[in-house]
Design an enzyme around this catalytic site. Structure first.
Site, PDB file in Angstrom:
ATOM      1  N   HIS B 142       0.978  -1.054  -0.041  1.00 59.26           N
ATOM      2  CA  HIS B 142      -0.079   0.008   0.048  1.00 59.26           C
ATOM      3  C   HIS B 142       1.002   1.257   0.041  1.00 59.26           C
ATOM      4  O   HIS B 142       2.162   1.117   0.637  1.00 59.26           O
ATOM      5  CB  HIS B 142      -0.742  -0.002   1.218  1.00 59.26           C
ATOM      6  CG  HIS B 142      -1.905   1.018   1.445  1.00 59.26           C
ATOM      7  ND1 HIS B 142      -1.746   2.370   1.630  1.00 59.26           N
ATOM      8  CD2 HIS B 142      -3.343   0.858   1.177  1.00 59.26           C
ATOM      9  CE1 HIS B 142      -2.828   2.962   1.917  1.00 59.26           C
ATOM     10  NE2 HIS B 142      -3.758   2.108   1.546  1.00 59.26           N
ATOM     11  N   ASP B 219       2.948  -4.788   7.853  1.00 60.71           N
ATOM     12  CA  ASP B 219       1.630  -3.870   7.738  1.00 60.71           C
ATOM     13  C   ASP B 219       0.504  -4.735   8.181  1.00 60.71           C
ATOM     14  O   ASP B 219       0.289  -5.434   7.162  1.00 60.71           O
ATOM     15  CB  ASP B 219       1.718  -3.201   6.465  1.00 60.71           C
ATOM     16  CG  ASP B 219       0.381  -2.422   6.072  1.00 60.71           C
ATOM     17  OD1 ASP B 219      -0.537  -2.667   6.994  1.00 60.71           O
ATOM     18  OD2 ASP B 219       0.310  -1.889   5.040  1.00 60.71           O
ATOM     19  N   GLN B 222      -4.831  -5.135   6.947  1.00 62.74           N
ATOM     20  CA  GLN B 222      -5.607  -6.066   6.476  1.00 62.74           C
ATOM     21  C   GLN B 222      -5.741  -7.462   6.953  1.00 62.74           C
ATOM     22  O   GLN B 222      -6.543  -8.254   6.717  1.00 62.74           O
ATOM     23  CB  GLN B 222      -5.534  -5.985   4.845  1.00 62.74           C
ATOM     24  CG  GLN B 222      -5.560  -4.723   4.232  1.00 62.74           C
ATOM     25  CD  GLN B 222      -7.114  -4.223   4.109  1.00 62.74           C
ATOM     26  OE1 GLN B 222      -8.093  -4.900   4.256  1.00 62.74           O
ATOM     27  NE2 GLN B 222      -7.092  -2.837   3.708  1.00 62.74           N
ATOM     28  N   LYS B 245     -10.099  -0.666  10.428  1.00 63.40           N
ATOM     29  CA  LYS B 245     -10.348  -1.688   9.358  1.00 63.40           C
ATOM     30  C   LYS B 245     -10.792  -3.102  10.295  1.00 63.40           C
ATOM     31  O   LYS B 245     -10.904  -3.954   9.688  1.00 63.40           O
ATOM     32  CB  LYS B 245      -8.798  -1.757   8.755  1.00 63.40           C
ATOM     33  CG  LYS B 245      -8.615  -0.554   8.055  1.00 63.40           C
ATOM     34  CD  LYS B 245      -7.966  -1.015   6.578  1.00 63.40           C
ATOM     35  CE  LYS B 245      -7.250   0.106   5.962  1.00 63.40           C
ATOM     36  NZ  LYS B 245      -8.162   0.974   5.037  1.00 63.40           N
ATOM     37  N   CYS B 383      -4.847   2.608  -3.652  1.00 62.62           N
ATOM     38  CA  CYS B 383      -3.683   3.016  -2.884  1.00 62.62           C
ATOM     39  C   CYS B 383      -2.514   2.208  -3.167  1.00 62.62           C
ATOM     40  O   CYS B 383      -1.686   1.907  -2.300  1.00 62.62           O
ATOM     41  CB  CYS B 383      -3.752   3.341  -1.670  1.00 62.62           C
ATOM     42  SG  CYS B 383      -5.056   4.786  -1.263  1.00 62.62           S
TER      43      CYS B 383
END
Lengths: 150, 425
Positions: B142, B219, B222, B245, B383
């Site tokens: 991202h 990261d 998600q 999220k 993104c």
């Protein structure tokens, strides 16, 4: 109903999207300018061949959504053989249309085929789609080689 | 709905039972927005990778904070301030347990994943990355896990390296290994790709990064909404996530960091709360994690995040993952039947995301027409422009789901896409 979204996806728009007019490059173009909308990735190149102040030939290439592609296609069809000043006149009318209130009356006579974009008034995020090619053409006449609608 | 938390402790992922339709119906009643109609049509929300919806438990926790617990934290003598501090620090313990970190001092509250990554780049990065050093990413990152490292590399004269991905959207591990060297100081990689849904072999990537002495940042934006996260098992040095999220509030996030690393890092921002004492000659910084939390924090956000964590634990993340595997399978099978549809991202291990193209219909036109059916998907580059470029497209349509989505919603999506295709044929 998906097929009921006629307000935005007029038959004329769908047809021009499917079979765009003047969708080609002009090798010896007098003006060539790229129009890019970084937000959605729409990317067109506009080609113009001038004969004095007359638009002798005009075409476009590139990729974009149905609204942006149909608008580019209609633009080339409406301006071929017309004086340069006609581009500004029509662009102003299109711009006034898509930024007007959805309930305002549409001047069908002045707009001609451009009235198919009246549905865009309901969807402000699509205004840039409807005007991308026109911005690019205006920039071409100003001598620029690239325009971004960010 | 209520399920015992014991399930999460004892069941393995393979044993976990997917939710049954009645259970999903009960779960859906926890989310007020899923009860709303637009023009008489129910909301089919398939834009969860952008942001997830919020259960009543989260909404109530933030409301309760403002209604009866609001005060500043870590400073008042009065009862309300003590209560606010309890709420805030209680959420930190919830997050520690949620990701299986060793200590609450390793849980730094931030504005979100983006700020968490920027914190590491600006603090750890500036301290440990010098001219000629390298930072290794993958193609599927991202923008928030690309730009902070670009900024760092530009400032420090370091080099950004990128491990390629294959046609399925999986990291080329051979190339990843080849790009690691003693020059590599940081490896920053996403746990789950927001654009493709790919689940990366994070544990192996962390092990390889450590093999050359690099720090590994994951990261997790998600991943957290879809599966159990265990930072101890992954052995990563940093793990970043966003509350919004994972069914919590916006403007709230987490940076997990190993204590020894956080201890050695300089502060990211200066201000109140991150200090022990201040004179014009010298300031003594606060202990972890407060050293990295300058200014009055997002207390309501922490209250909501804590509630989101407890809600997910109560549902049992293993069952969430098991149910979402079923959804993914059903979604892929159903959408595959739509004439002209092709998938972008077909990794063997996927979670939460189905990205696709529909013949030559532009994703924005697809999104616009699906909106007429009150079906919300994302159309665009997500993104992740380098990822789009890898697949030679400017944009895709993306249906991203959560445990409250149903097979019927994928059927509705496939049906609507069939109509879109006909309109443009």
């Amino acid at each position: 109903m998906i097929t009921g979204n006629r307000a935005l996806y007029e038959q004329v728009i769908l047809e021009h999207n499917k079979t765009p007019r003047n969708f080609r490059e002009i090798e010896d173009a007098d003006r060539k300018v790229e129009g890019y909308n970084p937000l959605c990735g729409d990317h067109f190149t506009i080609f113009v061949k001038l004969d004095g102040d007359t638009i002798a030939d005009i075409s476009f290439s590139g990729k974009g959504c149905a609204i942006s592609k149909a608008s580019a296609s209609l633009m080339t069809a409406m301006l071929k053989g017309k004086p340069k000043s006609e581009a500004e006149t029509l662009f102003n009318r299109l711009h006034d249309l898509v930024t007007s209130n959805p309930d305002d009356p549409v001047d069908e006579k002045a707009l001609g085929k451009l009235q198919v974009f009246s549905g865009v008034r309901e969807y402000p995020v699509r205004i840039k789609c409807a005007t991308l090619a026109w911005h690019a053409l205006a920039a071409a006449f100003e001598g620029k080689e690239e325009v971004s609608t960010e | 709905m209520t399920l015992t938390q014991h399930g999460e402790e004892t069941e393995t992922a393979a044993q976990a039972r997917p939710f049954t339709p009645p259970e999903v119906a009960a779960i859906r009643r926890d989310f007020p927005i899923l009860q709303t109609l637009r023009a008489g049509k129910p909301l089919v929300y398939l834009d969860n990778a952008a942001t997830s919806q919020k259960p009543l438990a989260v909404i109530d926790a933030t409301t309760q904070y403002y209604e009866s617990e609001n005060a500043n934290v870590h400073r008042g003598i009065h009862a309300l301030s003590e209560r606010a501090t309890e709420v805030f620090e209680g959420a930190r313990e919830d997050v520690r347990r949620f990701i299986n970190a060793g200590r609450v001092s390793e849980i730094v509250f931030t504005r979100g994943t983006t700020e968490s990554i920027n914190l590491v780049a600006q603090s750890y990065g500036r301290q440990n990355v010098g001219p000629g050093d390298e930072v290794l990413l993958t193609t599927m990152e991202h923008h928030s896990n690309i730009v902070p490292w670009q900024m760092l590399c530009n400032e420090r004269g370091a080099v950004l390296r990128v491990a390629p991905i294959n046609e399925a959207g999986e990291v080329d591990m051979e190339a990843f290994r080849g790009l690691l060297s003693e020059k590599t100081k940081i490896v920053a990689v996403t746990h789950v790709s927001n654009a493709l849904g790919t689940v990366n072999p994070i544990k192996e990537m962390v092990r390889l990064a450590h093999g050359v002495g690099a720090a590994a940042l994951v990261d997790g934006a998600q991943a957290a909404p879809h599966m159990p996260v265990d930072v101890a098992d992954l052995d990563c040095d940093f793990y970043a996530l966003s509350a919004h999220k994972m069914f919590g509030p916006t403007g709230m996030g987490v940076l997990y960091g190993k204590e020894a690393l956080l201890d050695a890092m300089p502060p990211y921002q200066g201000g109140g709360d991150m200090i022990l004492s201040v004179t014009f000659e010298k300031t003594t910084y606060n202990k972890l994690p407060h050293k990295f939390e300058a200014g009055t924090p997002n207390i309501a956000g922490a209250a909501g995040l804590g509630a989101a964590v407890r809600y997910l634990e109560n549902l049992d993340r293993r069952r969430i993952a098991a149910y979402e595997r079923e959804l993914l399978e059903h979604g892929a099978e159903t959408l595959e039947q739509v004439p002209g549809l092709s998938f972008i991202g077909t990794a063997a291990e996927k979670a939460g995301v189905i990205s696709f193209q529909l013949a030559d219909v532009h994703p924005h036109d697809i999104g616009q027409l699906l909106n007429e059916e009150n079906i919300a998907v994302r159309a665009g580059h997500h993104c992740a422009q380098p990822t789009m470029e890898r697949f030679g497209v400017a944009a895709t349509s993306r249906a991203s789901f959560a445990f409250y989505n149903t097979k019927e919603e994928f059927d509705a999506l496939a049906d609507a896409l069939g109509k879109v295709r006909e309109l443009f044929a």
